[in-house]
Design a protein around this motif. Sequence first.
Motif, mmCIF file in Angstrom:
data_model
loop_
_atom_site.group_PDB
_atom_site.id
_atom_site.type_symbol
_atom_site.label_atom_id
_atom_site.label_comp_id
_atom_site.label_asym_id
_atom_site.label_seq_id
_atom_site.Cartn_x
_atom_site.Cartn_y
_atom_site.Cartn_z
ATOM 1 N N LEU A 160 0.823 -1.215 0.000
ATOM 2 C CA LEU A 160 0.000 0.000 0.000
ATOM 3 C C LEU A 160 0.855 1.263 0.000
ATOM 4 N N GLY A 161 2.143 1.083 0.070
ATOM 5 C CA GLY A 161 3.027 2.238 0.033
ATOM 6 C C GLY A 161 3.060 3.021 1.331
ATOM 7 N N VAL A 162 2.785 2.346 2.420
ATOM 8 C CA VAL A 162 2.832 3.039 3.711
ATOM 9 C C VAL A 162 4.149 2.712 4.394
ATOM 10 N N GLY A 163 4.997 3.707 4.570
ATOM 11 C CA GLY A 163 6.296 3.459 5.185
ATOM 12 C C GLY A 163 6.356 3.933 6.623
ATOM 13 N N ARG A 164 5.792 5.120 6.866
ATOM 14 C CA ARG A 164 5.874 5.708 8.191
ATOM 15 C C ARG A 164 4.465 5.989 8.694
ATOM 16 N N VAL A 165 4.346 5.978 10.015
ATOM 17 C CA VAL A 165 3.009 6.213 10.555
ATOM 18 C C VAL A 165 2.929 7.486 11.383
ATOM 19 N N ASP A 166 4.050 8.225 11.490
ATOM 20 C CA ASP A 166 4.041 9.400 12.360
ATOM 21 C C ASP A 166 3.167 10.527 11.803
ATOM 22 N N ARG A 167 2.850 10.504 10.468
ATOM 23 C CA ARG A 167 1.972 11.546 9.936
ATOM 24 C C ARG A 167 0.560 11.024 9.695
ATOM 25 N N GLN A 168 0.249 9.914 10.424
ATOM 26 C CA GLN A 168 -1.084 9.348 10.406
ATOM 27 C C GLN A 168 -1.629 9.111 9.001
ATOM 28 N N PRO A 169 -0.972 8.238 8.244
ATOM 29 C CA PRO A 169 -1.488 7.945 6.905
ATOM 30 C C PRO A 169 -2.849 7.244 6.992
#
Lengths: 224, 445
Positions: free
Chosen positions: B215-224
Amino acid sequence: MSAPVVELVGLTRTFPGPPPVHALDGVDLVVRAGEYVSVVGPSGSGKSTLLHVLGLLDRPTGGDYLLDGVPTSTTSERHRARLRGGRIGFVFQQFHLLPHRSVLDNVLLATLYSGVPRAERVDRARAALERVGLDHRVDAAPTTLSGGERQRVAVARAVVTGPSLLLADEPTGNLDSVSSAAVMDLFDELHASGLTLVVITHDPVVSARAQRRVRISDGLLAEL
Amino acid sequence: MRRRAAPVALEDVLELAEAETPPPPPPPRRRRWWGRPWRRGDGFDLRDLLAEGVASVGARPGRLALTMLGTVLGIASLVVTVGLAQTAAGQVGRQFDAVAATQVVVRPGSVLTQSGEERATGRLPWDAEERVERLAGVEDAGALAAVDLGGAPVTAVPVNDPSAPAAVSPPVVAASPGLLDAVRGRVVTGRSFDAGHDARADRVVVLGARAAERLGVGRVDRQPTVFLGEVPYTVIGVVDGVQRRTDLLDAVLVPLGTARADLGLAAPEELQVRIEVGAGPLVARQAPVALDPGSDDAFDVEAPPERSRAREAVQADLNATFLALGAVALLVGGLGIANVTLLSVLERRGEIGLRRAVGATRRQVAGQFLVESVVLGLLGGVVGASLGVLVVVGVSVVQAWTPVLDLPTAFGSALLGGLIGLVAGAYPAVKAATVEPITALRGGV
Ligand SMILES: Nc1ncnc2c1ncn2[C@@H]1O[C@H](COP(=O)(O)OP(=O)(O)OP(=O)(O)O)[C@@H](O)[C@H]1O
Ligand SMILES: [Mg+2]
């Protein structure tokens, strides 16, 4: 007259043929205690066969053999083995020493089967080797000894158990005259101290040392 | 040549002869220098037999090594195979313990109806996780269920072109908060959801590592955000390292409460339970009762068998194969001893004849050859067993395994060497007993 040690009555030994070989053909012989008898005769005349019968290594096919007055024809194989171990000593032309065992072990071998007390075996074997003049070679391998020395080891082995009869088949057949003389001296010594000896030989010099000589030819025995 | 002893002896003898003549009395038996009589004699007993056997074997070291070779190899291969089998089984057992032996799975039971349909006989409660976690022996538990979105796509961006070819969506799985621990998952980034998310039915998801990549989600700190259909869900974490249900790595995980409220989930489908080692049978008995005290057979429980039985089963399989190999090796070793002993009987005919001449019975000669071959076998067994132990330890060190080899096996195989020697020596011993002394003596040594 001393008691007979060996008494042969019409003894025969025939090897089954074809053709059958009558190696001993009706032999009568009395050997008394303390006698020193030499047996001479041409090759193939049955000398070794006679010695094997006397030594209870072979059974006669006919006649009787009394050892110390006891008939041996009916004795069990076990009893014959015990008699061989206790009453008879052998000396062979080929020495028959175990090549991989020490001189002392070779002499000890005879004490194993003849009831010599375990604690006395080594002392007796060393004493016997000393008497034949080989106390300095007790730990040597027989293969490093001269022929004469080997035969003296064999004599020590033959008498270490205190037999009443010593049988020797061509004891000097493989020895030079000096070594022969040494062995014959031993025999004289044994004879002089009471042992009964029957020695088979080709050598007239050896035969002359005996007190009594018999000749065997074609399986028949005659006094000389 | 030394002649020291002889003159002395002759002097003695002359003295004796002088004293005793005339007339020469019958010499009393055994009153002579070469053989004094003895009181109590010792026969040829076991001690002599062993001593002679050992001396004969020891007298030919080269021959000894060659003869032993077969037995050494046979016993060594036996010890190596048994030792490696035990070591490997220990190894398998440990891996088995690590995952399989500590996992219990509970599913609703089902029966086949007459029309051939499968009908559930039980239903996992929504609070299955809490009910089971209370049980002794349970470390973590977590319920899960596949969520059917009715074909709606799962994407990282809102769908605004319905005609665009839809990529295959990652599956959506509803999970209770404890599931990740129960399947030994590890949060790579962010966090996992907790009981609060579950109770509030928050629209949050946790992505499996491979799903996150897709899904192309690498980081979660910007609340994808990911969209289940058209509804946005906040990604709060990514997980990896799952050891059971590894398919979860491809999935989008939503809290069970959220799936129930938003996505129409009817019930949990499966309960994964992580247990203590050895607690399998206990948990298997108690979990169904905790989940639904009323009904029997409402649940299927997959629990590990008792640990020792699992290990034994594996060992038995391995050992049977390896033992067959060792037995073949031993047969070869035994034939080797039999062969060499038989050769040595032929070669030592002169010795046999001589022993018979100095008073040995057939039985004593046979006994000696038997003892020699037993000694050979025993030596081969001891050397082989030691060698085998060394190899097992060596292989284990290289493989970083823990060597396992019980002592009875090691000592037993050394003794087995002796037994092989006994069997192998029987025929040669009989042969030796039948050697005729006169033919043997005529032959010479
Ligand atoms: N096992 C046997 N089978 C058949 N014949 C044999 C056997 N042993 C010996 N003979 C024969 O018996 C006869 C006597 O043999 P023996 O060995 O006693 O002779 P010998 O006098 O010792 O001869 P030599 O002086 O050469 O040693 C010979 O003709 C021999 O071939
Ligand atoms: Mg001859």
